[in-house]
Design a protein around this motif. Structure first.
Motif, PDB file in Angstrom:
ATOM      1  N   ILE A  63     -31.663  22.299 -53.751  1.00  0.00           N
ATOM      2  CA  ILE A  63     -32.187  20.978 -53.367  1.00  0.00           C
ATOM      3  C   ILE A  63     -31.043  20.014 -53.108  1.00  0.00           C
ATOM      4  CG2 ILE A  63     -33.423  18.955 -54.270  1.00  0.00           C
ATOM      5  CD1 ILE A  63     -35.353  20.967 -55.621  1.00  0.00           C
ATOM      6  N   ARG A  64     -30.032  20.014 -53.976  1.00  0.00           N
ATOM      7  CA  ARG A  64     -28.878  19.132 -53.803  1.00  0.00           C
ATOM      8  C   ARG A  64     -28.155  19.451 -52.498  1.00  0.00           C
ATOM      9  NH1 ARG A  64     -24.010  20.202 -54.482  1.00  0.00           N
ATOM     10  NH2 ARG A  64     -24.339  22.006 -55.791  1.00  0.00           N
ATOM     11  N   ILE A  65     -27.957  20.751 -52.232  1.00  0.00           N
ATOM     12  CA  ILE A  65     -27.277  21.170 -50.997  1.00  0.00           C
ATOM     13  C   ILE A  65     -28.104  20.759 -49.780  1.00  0.00           C
ATOM     14  CG2 ILE A  65     -26.639  23.199 -49.624  1.00  0.00           C
ATOM     15  CD1 ILE A  65     -25.817  24.518 -52.337  1.00  0.00           C
ATOM     16  N   LEU A  66     -29.428  20.975 -49.852  1.00  0.00           N
ATOM     17  CA  LEU A  66     -30.289  20.609 -48.726  1.00  0.00           C
ATOM     18  C   LEU A  66     -30.293  19.099 -48.506  1.00  0.00           C
ATOM     19  CD1 LEU A  66     -33.296  23.044 -49.257  1.00  0.00           C
ATOM     20  CD2 LEU A  66     -31.578  23.134 -47.437  1.00  0.00           C
ATOM     21  N   ARG A  67     -30.331  18.325 -49.582  1.00  0.00           N
ATOM     22  CA  ARG A  67     -30.290  16.864 -49.440  1.00  0.00           C
ATOM     23  C   ARG A  67     -28.972  16.422 -48.811  1.00  0.00           C
ATOM     24  NH1 ARG A  67     -33.238  15.059 -55.042  1.00  0.00           N
ATOM     25  NH2 ARG A  67     -35.351  15.282 -54.250  1.00  0.00           N
ATOM     26  N   THR A  68     -27.874  17.041 -49.244  1.00  0.00           N
ATOM     27  CA  THR A  68     -26.566  16.711 -48.667  1.00  0.00           C
ATOM     28  C   THR A  68     -26.546  17.071 -47.184  1.00  0.00           C
ATOM     29  OG1 THR A  68     -25.497  17.104 -50.798  1.00  0.00           O
ATOM     30  CG2 THR A  68     -24.086  17.141 -48.848  1.00  0.00           C
ATOM     31  N   THR A  69     -27.085  18.249 -46.862  1.00  0.00           N
ATOM     32  CA  THR A  69     -27.142  18.679 -45.464  1.00  0.00           C
ATOM     33  C   THR A  69     -27.999  17.723 -44.640  1.00  0.00           C
ATOM     34  OG1 THR A  69     -26.879  20.985 -46.133  1.00  0.00           O
ATOM     35  CG2 THR A  69     -27.767  20.591 -43.923  1.00  0.00           C
ATOM     36  N   ILE A  70     -29.133  17.330 -45.187  1.00  0.00           N
ATOM     37  CA  ILE A  70     -30.019  16.391 -44.485  1.00  0.00           C
ATOM     38  C   ILE A  70     -29.299  15.076 -44.245  1.00  0.00           C
ATOM     39  CG2 ILE A  70     -32.089  14.959 -44.772  1.00  0.00           C
ATOM     40  CD1 ILE A  70     -33.370  17.442 -46.137  1.00  0.00           C
ATOM     41  N   THR A  72     -26.086  14.542 -44.085  1.00  0.00           N
ATOM     42  CA  THR A  72     -25.021  14.766 -43.103  1.00  0.00           C
ATOM     43  C   THR A  72     -25.604  14.844 -41.689  1.00  0.00           C
ATOM     44  OG1 THR A  72     -23.710  15.960 -44.737  1.00  0.00           O
ATOM     45  CG2 THR A  72     -23.162  16.337 -42.426  1.00  0.00           C
ATOM     46  N   LEU A  73     -26.688  15.603 -41.536  1.00  0.00           N
ATOM     47  CA  LEU A  73     -27.317  15.731 -40.221  1.00  0.00           C
ATOM     48  C   LEU A  73     -27.889  14.392 -39.756  1.00  0.00           C
ATOM     49  CD1 LEU A  73     -29.102  19.182 -40.596  1.00  0.00           C
ATOM     50  CD2 LEU A  73     -27.086  18.662 -39.213  1.00  0.00           C
ATOM     51  N   ARG A  74     -28.459  13.629 -40.680  1.00  0.00           N
ATOM     52  CA  ARG A  74     -28.987  12.307 -40.322  1.00  0.00           C
ATOM     53  C   ARG A  74     -27.852  11.407 -39.839  1.00  0.00           C
ATOM     54  NH1 ARG A  74     -31.604  10.723 -44.976  1.00  0.00           N
ATOM     55  NH2 ARG A  74     -33.467  11.794 -44.269  1.00  0.00           N
ATOM     56  N   ASP A  75     -26.721  11.422 -40.562  1.00  0.00           N
ATOM     57  CA  ASP A  75     -25.564  10.623 -40.142  1.00  0.00           C
ATOM     58  C   ASP A  75     -25.073  11.055 -38.766  1.00  0.00           C
ATOM     59  OD1 ASP A  75     -25.716   9.241 -42.512  1.00  0.00           O
ATOM     60  OD2 ASP A  75     -24.041  10.306 -43.472  1.00  0.00           O
ATOM     61  N   GLU A  76     -24.996  12.365 -38.569  1.00  0.00           N
ATOM     62  CA  GLU A  76     -24.529  12.884 -37.276  1.00  0.00           C
ATOM     63  C   GLU A  76     -25.494  12.488 -36.162  1.00  0.00           C
ATOM     64  OE1 GLU A  76     -23.550  17.203 -35.243  1.00  0.00           O
ATOM     65  OE2 GLU A  76     -23.423  17.007 -37.423  1.00  0.00           O
ATOM     66  N   LEU A  77     -26.798  12.572 -36.446  1.00  0.00           N
ATOM     67  CA  LEU A  77     -27.802  12.181 -35.457  1.00  0.00           C
ATOM     68  C   LEU A  77     -27.681  10.700 -35.127  1.00  0.00           C
ATOM     69  CD1 LEU A  77     -30.275  13.017 -33.779  1.00  0.00           C
ATOM     70  CD2 LEU A  77     -31.683  12.468 -35.761  1.00  0.00           C
ATOM     71  N   GLN A  78     -27.475   9.871 -36.147  1.00  0.00           N
ATOM     72  CA  GLN A  78     -27.312   8.440 -35.908  1.00  0.00           C
ATOM     73  C   GLN A  78     -26.043   8.172 -35.102  1.00  0.00           C
ATOM     74  OE1 GLN A  78     -27.501   6.839 -39.880  1.00  0.00           O
ATOM     75  NE2 GLN A  78     -29.737   6.702 -39.860  1.00  0.00           N
ATOM     76  N   THR A  79     -24.977   8.912 -35.393  1.00  0.00           N
ATOM     77  CA  THR A  79     -23.734   8.754 -34.638  1.00  0.00           C
ATOM     78  C   THR A  79     -23.948   9.144 -33.177  1.00  0.00           C
ATOM     79  OG1 THR A  79     -22.419   9.202 -36.619  1.00  0.00           O
ATOM     80  CG2 THR A  79     -21.323   9.508 -34.491  1.00  0.00           C
TER      81      THR A  79
END
Length: 155
Positions: A63-70, A72-79
């Motif tokens: 769950i922690r890894i998935l939350r971190t991945t989410i 990171t992906l959200r930040d990348e998507l916003q970028t």
């Protein structure tokens, strides 16, 4: 059963004594079996508890890894969205600038064309006036020559 029977009371039948001994052996074996089963059950329960704890820890890690991945992906998507918005804005601005420059070029060319048309009309008017003046002079010369000719021949 009675301990007196086991101790060898004279009134005890030997068959009873053996039955008692056998029953006591069975009871002891059953108690040992129960103790062994209880120990095994405790071991199994401890193993199950450890497995559950390991599964919960693994789930928490996932769950922690998935939350971190989410995140990171959200930040990348916003970028990427911000970069796309910037690119669109730059393209729109460039399009507006180009359109403005084209309008200025059109206005400049229109003004130049009007100026050249005015100059051309002015030159045509001057040329036409010059031709009219020359034509008038020629008519005046013809009239003067005719008058002189008539004077010389008619008198």
């Amino acid at each position: 059963m009675d301990k007196a029977l086991l101790a060898g009371n004279p009134g005890t039948a030997p068959d009873h004594r053996e039955e008692l001994l056998e029953a006591q052996r069975q009871i002891r074996q059953l108690k040992e079996t129960v103790a062994a089963l209880r120990t095994r059950m405790e071991e199994v329960e401890a193993g199950r508890a450890e497995a559950v704890q390991a599964a919960v820890a693994a789930g928490a890690d996932e769950i922690r890894i998935l939350r971190t991945t989410i995140a990171t992906l959200r930040d990348e998507l916003q970028t990427l969205q911000a970069a796309k918005d910037d690119a669109v804005q730059a393209a729109v601005t460039a399009g507006h600038d180009e359109a403005r420059q084209l309008h200025l070029t059109i206005q400049t060319l229109r003004e130049q064309l009007e100026r050249e048309m005015f100059e051309h009309r002015d030159a045509l008017a001057r040329q036409h006036k010059g031709q009219q003046d020359e034509l008038k002079q020629l008519h005046d010369t013809i009239a003067a020559l005719r008058t002189e000719l008539e004077k010389n021949h008619g008198s």
